[in-house]
Design an enzyme around this catalytic site. Structure first.
Site, PDB file in Angstrom:
ATOM      1  N   HIS A 168       4.966   8.754   8.038  1.00 55.41           N
ATOM      2  CA  HIS A 168       4.791  10.104   7.487  1.00 55.41           C
ATOM      3  C   HIS A 168       5.476  10.204   6.123  1.00 55.41           C
ATOM      4  O   HIS A 168       4.869  10.618   5.130  1.00 55.41           O
ATOM      5  CB  HIS A 168       5.371  11.134   8.476  1.00 55.41           C
ATOM      6  CG  HIS A 168       5.411  12.544   7.960  1.00 55.41           C
ATOM      7  ND1 HIS A 168       4.577  13.536   8.427  1.00 55.41           N
ATOM      8  CD2 HIS A 168       6.183  13.133   7.013  1.00 55.41           C
ATOM      9  CE1 HIS A 168       4.836  14.666   7.787  1.00 55.41           C
ATOM     10  NE2 HIS A 168       5.812  14.455   6.927  1.00 55.41           N
ATOM     11  N   GLU A 169       6.740   9.801   6.074  1.00 53.65           N
ATOM     12  CA  GLU A 169       7.518   9.977   4.840  1.00 53.65           C
ATOM     13  C   GLU A 169       6.992   9.089   3.709  1.00 53.65           C
ATOM     14  O   GLU A 169       6.924   9.516   2.560  1.00 53.65           O
ATOM     15  CB  GLU A 169       8.996   9.692   5.108  1.00 53.65           C
ATOM     16  CG  GLU A 169       9.654  10.639   6.116  1.00 53.65           C
ATOM     17  CD  GLU A 169       9.598  12.109   5.708  1.00 53.65           C
ATOM     18  OE1 GLU A 169       9.343  12.405   4.527  1.00 53.65           O
ATOM     19  OE2 GLU A 169       9.795  12.964   6.585  1.00 53.65           O
ATOM     20  N   HIS A 172       4.067  10.540   1.975  1.00 57.78           N
ATOM     21  CA  HIS A 172       4.426  11.487   0.909  1.00 57.78           C
ATOM     22  C   HIS A 172       4.581  10.745  -0.418  1.00 57.78           C
ATOM     23  O   HIS A 172       4.215  11.255  -1.479  1.00 57.78           O
ATOM     24  CB  HIS A 172       5.731  12.213   1.244  1.00 57.78           C
ATOM     25  CG  HIS A 172       5.573  13.352   2.208  1.00 57.78           C
ATOM     26  ND1 HIS A 172       4.649  14.355   2.026  1.00 57.78           N
ATOM     27  CD2 HIS A 172       6.221  13.644   3.362  1.00 57.78           C
ATOM     28  CE1 HIS A 172       4.744  15.227   3.033  1.00 57.78           C
ATOM     29  NE2 HIS A 172       5.683  14.812   3.862  1.00 57.78           N
ATOM     30  N   TYR A 183       3.713  20.780  -3.678  1.00 59.29           N
ATOM     31  CA  TYR A 183       4.255  21.012  -2.336  1.00 59.29           C
ATOM     32  C   TYR A 183       4.444  22.497  -2.032  1.00 59.29           C
ATOM     33  O   TYR A 183       5.532  22.959  -1.703  1.00 59.29           O
ATOM     34  CB  TYR A 183       5.577  20.256  -2.211  1.00 59.29           C
ATOM     35  CG  TYR A 183       5.978  19.929  -0.790  1.00 59.29           C
ATOM     36  CD1 TYR A 183       5.178  19.136   0.023  1.00 59.29           C
ATOM     37  CD2 TYR A 183       7.175  20.401  -0.265  1.00 59.29           C
ATOM     38  CE1 TYR A 183       5.552  18.833   1.313  1.00 59.29           C
ATOM     39  CE2 TYR A 183       7.559  20.101   1.025  1.00 59.29           C
ATOM     40  CZ  TYR A 183       6.740  19.316   1.807  1.00 59.29           C
ATOM     41  OH  TYR A 183       7.113  19.012   3.093  1.00 59.29           O
ATOM     42  N   GLU A 192       1.304  17.685   3.640  1.00 58.97           N
ATOM     43  CA  GLU A 192       1.921  17.506   4.961  1.00 58.97           C
ATOM     44  C   GLU A 192       0.919  16.930   5.965  1.00 58.97           C
ATOM     45  O   GLU A 192       1.250  16.073   6.786  1.00 58.97           O
ATOM     46  CB  GLU A 192       2.449  18.844   5.485  1.00 58.97           C
ATOM     47  CG  GLU A 192       3.885  19.129   5.101  1.00 58.97           C
ATOM     48  CD  GLU A 192       4.822  18.008   5.507  1.00 58.97           C
ATOM     49  OE1 GLU A 192       4.681  17.452   6.614  1.00 58.97           O
ATOM     50  OE2 GLU A 192       5.696  17.663   4.707  1.00 58.97           O
ATOM     51  N   ASP A 260       9.200  28.034   4.205  1.00 53.31           N
ATOM     52  CA  ASP A 260       8.664  26.671   4.277  1.00 53.31           C
ATOM     53  C   ASP A 260       7.597  26.456   3.194  1.00 53.31           C
ATOM     54  O   ASP A 260       6.524  25.911   3.453  1.00 53.31           O
ATOM     55  CB  ASP A 260       8.096  26.401   5.685  1.00 53.31           C
ATOM     56  CG  ASP A 260       7.632  24.959   5.884  1.00 53.31           C
ATOM     57  OD1 ASP A 260       8.224  24.057   5.264  1.00 53.31           O
ATOM     58  OD2 ASP A 260       6.672  24.757   6.653  1.00 53.31           O
ATOM     59  N   HIS A 265       4.415  23.077   6.528  1.00 50.80           N
ATOM     60  CA  HIS A 265       4.428  22.397   7.829  1.00 50.80           C
ATOM     61  C   HIS A 265       3.718  23.222   8.899  1.00 50.80           C
ATOM     62  O   HIS A 265       3.596  22.784  10.036  1.00 50.80           O
ATOM     63  CB  HIS A 265       5.861  22.147   8.311  1.00 50.80           C
ATOM     64  CG  HIS A 265       6.643  21.184   7.481  1.00 50.80           C
ATOM     65  ND1 HIS A 265       7.400  21.578   6.412  1.00 50.80           N
ATOM     66  CD2 HIS A 265       6.786  19.837   7.567  1.00 50.80           C
ATOM     67  CE1 HIS A 265       7.988  20.522   5.870  1.00 50.80           C
ATOM     68  NE2 HIS A 265       7.629  19.445   6.544  1.00 50.80           N
TER      69      HIS A 265
END
Ligand SMILES: [Zn+2]
Length: 360
Positions: A168-169, A172, A183, A192, A260, A265
């Site tokens: 996931h990271e 990004h 973002y 995301e 957020d 998310h």
């Protein structure tokens, strides 16, 4: 193009705030997490020269892994404990990060011919044991590095061992170097979403699962006994991963609240549901007046390929959900011409899947 920086956390800060309000974690632990971004940004200035000093700057890199131990301080790039070609060391966390980072790097290289986050072999820098009782893991576009806390052992932890978290990271990072999706709002939720997609695609690949056998959970191995649910997110059933999970699975429940980054998310759940349907198929419907047969999915490997080619085809950093739908349709057409997608109903199927969540 102006660069927009973000710290992309696996556990959204507003969910940690909810855990604080529910007395699951202390205010101190929550506060500590909220200060991290400042530490990271100020640290960048101090280490910039150091970075250029010993990390290779040749145009075609070799995507080497560098694992740093923060020794429970708020300093990244602190003590180098393992790098490419080094044997395993005594610290399991360092070895888990090293191995999982390698799996993600090799997956993107072998499956999609994309090498490291920039497709230019950029070195991969991972910081472990960050801070004390830090309940998160993140990719920082400010420093192009990953940071892992140790968690608290009862609510959240084991980030280094979670392949979906690392995939996931690092996704990004790939988004940062391709379309640079901003973002916030829909472009942020799309960012995301793409990170969650390759979190599950990579995990399913290494676990030899397919769309039908996978659990479609993100972060199921990082939650502990005090976490009020089974995972951080569910892609097959957004909004059901934990008690109070705010994710919608349809545009009719799109969340416009400002926290957020306007729900990056949260609203990602809508697109996560689309990907799940494209991979696993659309179930039959019978509402009494009309009856629709089930439509088979592409399964995860082909759906992942379609999504990765689509990721590369996003032209605008402001791309919204509808814009992404158009990109996926065009990419489907391209892959049909190349005989990568062979079913003749593919365009109708993709249209149907997006229609299921209210995107047309
Ligand atoms: Zn993320």
């Amino acid at each position: 193009m102006e660069k927009h920086y973000c710290n992309c956390y696996i556990v959204p800060p507003n969910i940690l705030e909810k855990m604080k309000n529910d007395n699951i974690i202390t205010n101190e632990v929550y506060q500590r997490s909220s200060e991290i971004s400042l530490n990271v940004i100020s640290a960048r200035k101090k280490i910039s020269e150091q970075l250029n000093g010993f990390l290779p700057t040749n145009p075609k890199g070799t995507a080497q892994r560098f694992i740093y131990d923060s020794k429970n301080t708020a300093k990244e790039h602190f003590e180098l404990v393992r790098q490419e070609h080094d044997a395993a060391i005594a610290d399991d966390t360092a070895n888990q990060v090293f191995d999982n980072c390698g799996r993600v790097r090799d997956f993107f290289n072998q499956e999609y011919n994309f090498f490291s986050v920039d497709n230019n072999g950029k070195n991969m820098v991972m910081n472990i044991h960050y801070e004390d009782t830090f309940l998160n893991a993140l990719w920082s576009t400010k420093i192009d590095q990953m940071i892992f806390g140790d968690g608290d052992g009862v609510t959240l932890g084991n980030f280094a061992a979670a392949l979906d978290v690392i995939a996931h990271e690092l996704t990004h990072g790939i988004v940062e170097y391709t379309s640079g999706l901003i973002y916030t709002g829909q472009s942020g939720a799309l960012n995301e979403h793409l990170a969650d997609v390759f979190g599950t695609v990579v995990k399913q690949h290494y676990k030899n699962q397919n769309a039908a056998t996978a659990d479609w959970l993100i972060g199921d191995t990082i939650v502990g006994a005090n976490w009020p649910g089974k995972a951080v997110r569910s892609m097959s059933a957004p909004g059901t991963a934990f008690n109070g999970d705010p994710q919608p699975d349809h545009m009719s429940h799109y969340n416009n609240a400002p926290d957020d980054n306007f729900g990056v998310h949260t609203n990602s759940g809508i697109l996560n549901k689309v990907f799940y349907l494209v991979a696993n198929g659309i179930p039959p419907k019978n509402d009494g007046t009309s009856k629709k047969d089930a439509v088979a999915g592409l399964d995860t490997p082909l759906a992942g390929r379609l999504w990765f080619e689509s990721l590369k085809n996003i032209k605008s950093p402001n791309c919204d959900f509808r814009g992404f739908y158009e990109v996926v349709m065009q990419t489907t057409q391209t892959l049909m011409h190349e005989n990568v997608i062979t079913r003749v109903d593919a365009l109708d199927f993709i249209k149907l899947a997006f229609g299921e969540v209210g995107i047309s």
